[in-house]
Enzyme design. Structure first.
Site, PDB file in Angstrom:
ATOM      1  N   LYS A 143      13.475  12.410 -25.577  1.00 43.13           N
ATOM      2  CA  LYS A 143      12.843  11.692 -24.461  1.00 43.13           C
ATOM      3  C   LYS A 143      11.340  11.616 -24.707  1.00 43.13           C
ATOM      4  O   LYS A 143      10.683  12.634 -24.936  1.00 43.13           O
ATOM      5  CB  LYS A 143      13.135  12.402 -23.145  1.00 43.13           C
ATOM      6  CG  LYS A 143      12.445  11.760 -21.931  1.00 43.13           C
ATOM      7  CD  LYS A 143      12.725  12.555 -20.663  1.00 43.13           C
ATOM      8  CE  LYS A 143      11.882  12.048 -19.498  1.00 43.13           C
ATOM      9  NZ  LYS A 143      12.084  12.829 -18.254  1.00 43.13           N
ATOM     10  N   ASP A 153      12.114   7.449 -10.469  1.00 47.60           N
ATOM     11  CA  ASP A 153      11.750   8.727 -11.074  1.00 47.60           C
ATOM     12  C   ASP A 153      12.893   9.328 -11.884  1.00 47.60           C
ATOM     13  O   ASP A 153      12.755  10.390 -12.458  1.00 47.60           O
ATOM     14  CB  ASP A 153      11.299   9.720  -9.996  1.00 47.60           C
ATOM     15  CG  ASP A 153      10.564  10.916 -10.573  1.00 47.60           C
ATOM     16  OD1 ASP A 153      10.016  10.790 -11.685  1.00 47.60           O
ATOM     17  OD2 ASP A 153      10.542  11.981  -9.923  1.00 47.60           O
ATOM     18  N   ASP A 164       4.698  10.605 -16.747  1.00 46.81           N
ATOM     19  CA  ASP A 164       5.647  10.150 -15.732  1.00 46.81           C
ATOM     20  C   ASP A 164       5.066  10.353 -14.346  1.00 46.81           C
ATOM     21  O   ASP A 164       4.998  11.473 -13.836  1.00 46.81           O
ATOM     22  CB  ASP A 164       6.968  10.916 -15.868  1.00 46.81           C
ATOM     23  CG  ASP A 164       7.970  10.532 -14.780  1.00 46.81           C
ATOM     24  OD1 ASP A 164       7.840   9.423 -14.228  1.00 46.81           O
ATOM     25  OD2 ASP A 164       8.876  11.341 -14.512  1.00 46.81           O
ATOM     26  N   ARG A 169      16.459   8.994 -18.326  1.00 44.21           N
ATOM     27  CA  ARG A 169      17.824   8.647 -18.734  1.00 44.21           C
ATOM     28  C   ARG A 169      17.945   7.162 -19.063  1.00 44.21           C
ATOM     29  O   ARG A 169      18.836   6.762 -19.818  1.00 44.21           O
ATOM     30  CB  ARG A 169      18.812   9.058 -17.638  1.00 44.21           C
ATOM     31  CG  ARG A 169      18.689   8.312 -16.332  1.00 44.21           C
ATOM     32  CD  ARG A 169      19.305   9.063 -15.173  1.00 44.21           C
ATOM     33  NE  ARG A 169      18.516  10.240 -14.822  1.00 44.21           N
ATOM     34  CZ  ARG A 169      18.816  11.078 -13.831  1.00 44.21           C
ATOM     35  NH1 ARG A 169      19.900  10.880 -13.100  1.00 44.21           N
ATOM     36  NH2 ARG A 169      18.046  12.102 -13.573  1.00 44.21           N
ATOM     37  N   GLU A 215      13.829   8.072 -14.661  1.00 36.89           N
ATOM     38  CA  GLU A 215      13.504   7.085 -15.702  1.00 36.89           C
ATOM     39  C   GLU A 215      13.881   7.529 -17.104  1.00 36.89           C
ATOM     40  O   GLU A 215      14.183   6.708 -17.966  1.00 36.89           O
ATOM     41  CB  GLU A 215      12.002   6.761 -15.643  1.00 36.89           C
ATOM     42  CG  GLU A 215      11.070   7.725 -16.367  1.00 36.89           C
ATOM     43  CD  GLU A 215      11.152   9.165 -15.885  1.00 36.89           C
ATOM     44  OE1 GLU A 215      11.018  10.070 -16.732  1.00 36.89           O
ATOM     45  OE2 GLU A 215      11.348   9.388 -14.682  1.00 36.89           O
ATOM     46  N   ASP A 274       6.329  15.660 -20.212  1.00 35.67           N
ATOM     47  CA  ASP A 274       7.607  14.954 -20.084  1.00 35.67           C
ATOM     48  C   ASP A 274       8.055  14.343 -21.406  1.00 35.67           C
ATOM     49  O   ASP A 274       9.145  13.794 -21.486  1.00 35.67           O
ATOM     50  CB  ASP A 274       7.515  13.876 -18.997  1.00 35.67           C
ATOM     51  CG  ASP A 274       8.839  13.661 -18.294  1.00 35.67           C
ATOM     52  OD1 ASP A 274       9.671  14.586 -18.300  1.00 35.67           O
ATOM     53  OD2 ASP A 274       9.049  12.567 -17.741  1.00 35.67           O
ATOM     54  N   LYS A 292       5.747  10.809  -7.590  1.00 37.07           N
ATOM     55  CA  LYS A 292       5.788  12.259  -7.448  1.00 37.07           C
ATOM     56  C   LYS A 292       4.602  12.735  -6.607  1.00 37.07           C
ATOM     57  O   LYS A 292       3.554  12.094  -6.584  1.00 37.07           O
ATOM     58  CB  LYS A 292       5.699  12.924  -8.828  1.00 37.07           C
ATOM     59  CG  LYS A 292       6.840  12.637  -9.783  1.00 37.07           C
ATOM     60  CD  LYS A 292       6.574  13.292 -11.138  1.00 37.07           C
ATOM     61  CE  LYS A 292       7.639  12.966 -12.164  1.00 37.07           C
ATOM     62  NZ  LYS A 292       8.925  13.639 -11.862  1.00 37.07           N
TER      63      LYS A 292
END
Length: 488
Positions: free
Chosen positions: A246, A328, A251, A332, A330, A269, A258
């Site tokens: 990933k 959020d 993010d 995946r 995102e 992230d 968030k």
């Protein structure tokens, strides 16, 4: 810190089992250590006699023999390094003893790693740089095991370089670590080691039909990059273990924004992608023998007038449509296209994806454990063995059709979020859909990839987990990458 072999320094470091006779001490010092200080060799205990007029010795307890493992060796060496550091010792010799049932080379590797773990610092943004006191550690091999010690030292140095590369990538703030920079570092660090690195720009990503990846990237002014790294010592005609990381270099949560506290560590992230770069670096540096491919879909998840929104329905490289319940969720979406690429565009024997994917994983397993979802238990068992040898904790989540049914959407083929319950499992099962029945394991590293306080021998900030597990899994000479895993 420099690690050398067989050099005799004045300061000596010993490791002892609980209640082991302290034969390295004089009678008077032995009596003082055991009776006055009550040092008995318990795990993590230390006896130190350093400085003018001293015996210049450090003894670290390993605990009971029946509780020994390689993480005990790592931690003991790390404690010794911290003790030397505190006492401003510049150089020391480390005496290694033989224990029944433990491979000399592997045990030596663990001790060396423990010392090197204490040497890592991230001070690029500090005006006053950190200066480490310990300059040289000499490993005194077990008699007749000089060659094993040399091999252990060389391999461990390569592994820790990969771990520390991962840490540096993750610890670097997002203002200086975005997709273009990540791609450039992959090229710069890996190309000289025999790794072919290809970077796809936005036009190429569009050409491949990676609509889910592009939807996440759309809100940022930073152009997404798709990075493919190939280390193929067995040749291009042989299958490869494919690692998919990933690559969210930041993010914000998108329109499902968030809170401020939740965004502070979102530079981390991209720890999944960083671990793939670090693992391939270590594998290539040590000239391991199995084919491995690394794949990263790198972008930022930001807010703008063009950003994707909650309630949008987007496509994917596979053709599956996805209802965006939560912007959020995102990671995946980017991984969906990356995993599908791994399953269909390169010769993958199996796929492992690595991602800081869900807070639900941290709720379920805590800060120290990697969560796993798989479509192939035989493959998972091999990854589990690698994690145990590496001292990185791994736990398999259950998965069954009722959980897969939760991913069904009313107006699209799938939805990207199923709500609170079992979120780490359903996120993994979402990714399973794009693995095309290739043997696949998903590793959710949201807990252990980044630590506010550090633990054991691991530092604050980026830990480098699970680089060692990935390295161990791929590097094994008996890894059956030319055979299909049993489907189960």
């Amino acid at each position: 810190m420099k690690i050398v072999l067989s050099k005799d320094f004045e300061v000596k470091v010993h490791f002892v089992l609980e209640d082991e006779k302290l034969t390295m001490l004089s009678d008077a010092k032995r009596d003082y250590a055991k009776n006055t200080l009550e040092f008995k060799g318990e795990k993590k205990s230390v006896y130190a006699d350093l400085g003018p007029g001293s015996d210049n010795i450090v003894v670290v307890g390993l605990g009971k023999y029946e509780d020994l493992n390689h993480d005990v060796f790592r931690l003991a060496a790390n404690i010794a390094a911290k003790t030397l550091e505190t006492n401003k010792v510049k150089e020391a010799s480390v005496i290694i003893n033989k224990y029944d049932g433990y491979c000399t080379r592997k045990m030596t590797k663990s001790y060396i790693e423990g010392f090197l773990q204490n040497d890592y610092i991230f001070d690029e943004y500090l005006s006053k740089k950190t200066v480490k006191n310990v300059e040289t550690i000499s490993i005194i091999p077990i008699e007749g095991k000089d060659e094993s010690a040399e091999l252990a030292l060389e391999e461990t140095l390569g592994i820790m370089e990969g771990v520390n590369l991962t840490r540096k990538l993750v610890n670097t703030p997002s203002m200086d670590m975005y997709p273009e920079v990540l791609a450039k570092i992959a090229v710069d660090e890996l190309s000289g080691l025999g790794v072919e690195v290809e970077v796809f720009d936005k036009d190429k990503i569009k050409e491949l039909g990676m609509e889910a990846f592009l939807a996440v990237a759309e809100g940022s002014e930073k152009e997404p990059k798709f990075i493919v790294m190939k280390y193929l010592p067995k040749g291009e005609d042989k299958p490869a273990i494919t690692l998919v990381g990933k690559g969210l270099t930041y993010d914000s949560g998108g329109y499902a924004i968030k809170p401020a506290d939740g965004m502070y560590t979102m530079k981390a992230d991209m720890a999944g992608s960083a671990s793939v770069v670090g693992a391939i670096y270590a594998l290539a540096k040590n000239k391991t023998e199995n084919n491995v491919i690394g794949i990263i879909a790198a972008c930022e998840n930001m807010i703008s007038g063009g950003a994707y929104k909650n309630g949008d329905i987007i496509g994917s490289m596979k053709g599956t449509t996805i209802d965006v319940v939560n912007t959020d969720a995102e990671g995946r979406l980017t991984l969906a296209d990356a995993i599908y690429y791994a399953a269909t565009k390169v010769n993958s024997s199996c796929i492992i994806d690595i991602a800081t994917l869900t807070g639900a994983c941290v709720v379920g397993l805590g800060e120290y454990t990697v969560g796993a979802v798989t479509n192939n238990k035989d493959l998972y068992k091999e990854v589990k063995k690698a994690s145990k040898r590496s001292g990185e904790h791994l736990w398999l989540f259950p998965s069954f059709d009722e959980m897969r049914d939760l991913l069904k959407a009313d107006f699209a083929d799938l939805k990207n979020s199923t709500g609170r319950w079992g979120g780490a499992i359903t996120a993994g099962l979402f990714l399973e859909h794009f693995a095309e029945e290739k043997p696949w394991v998903h590793l959710d590293i949201a807990g252990p990839a980044y630590s506010d306080k550090g633990w054991g021998y691991l530092p604050k900030g980026a830990t480098g987990i699970p680089v060692k597990t990935l390295y161990d899994f791929v590097a094994r000479k008996d890894m059956p990458i030319d055979e299909k895993y049993h489907k189960n």
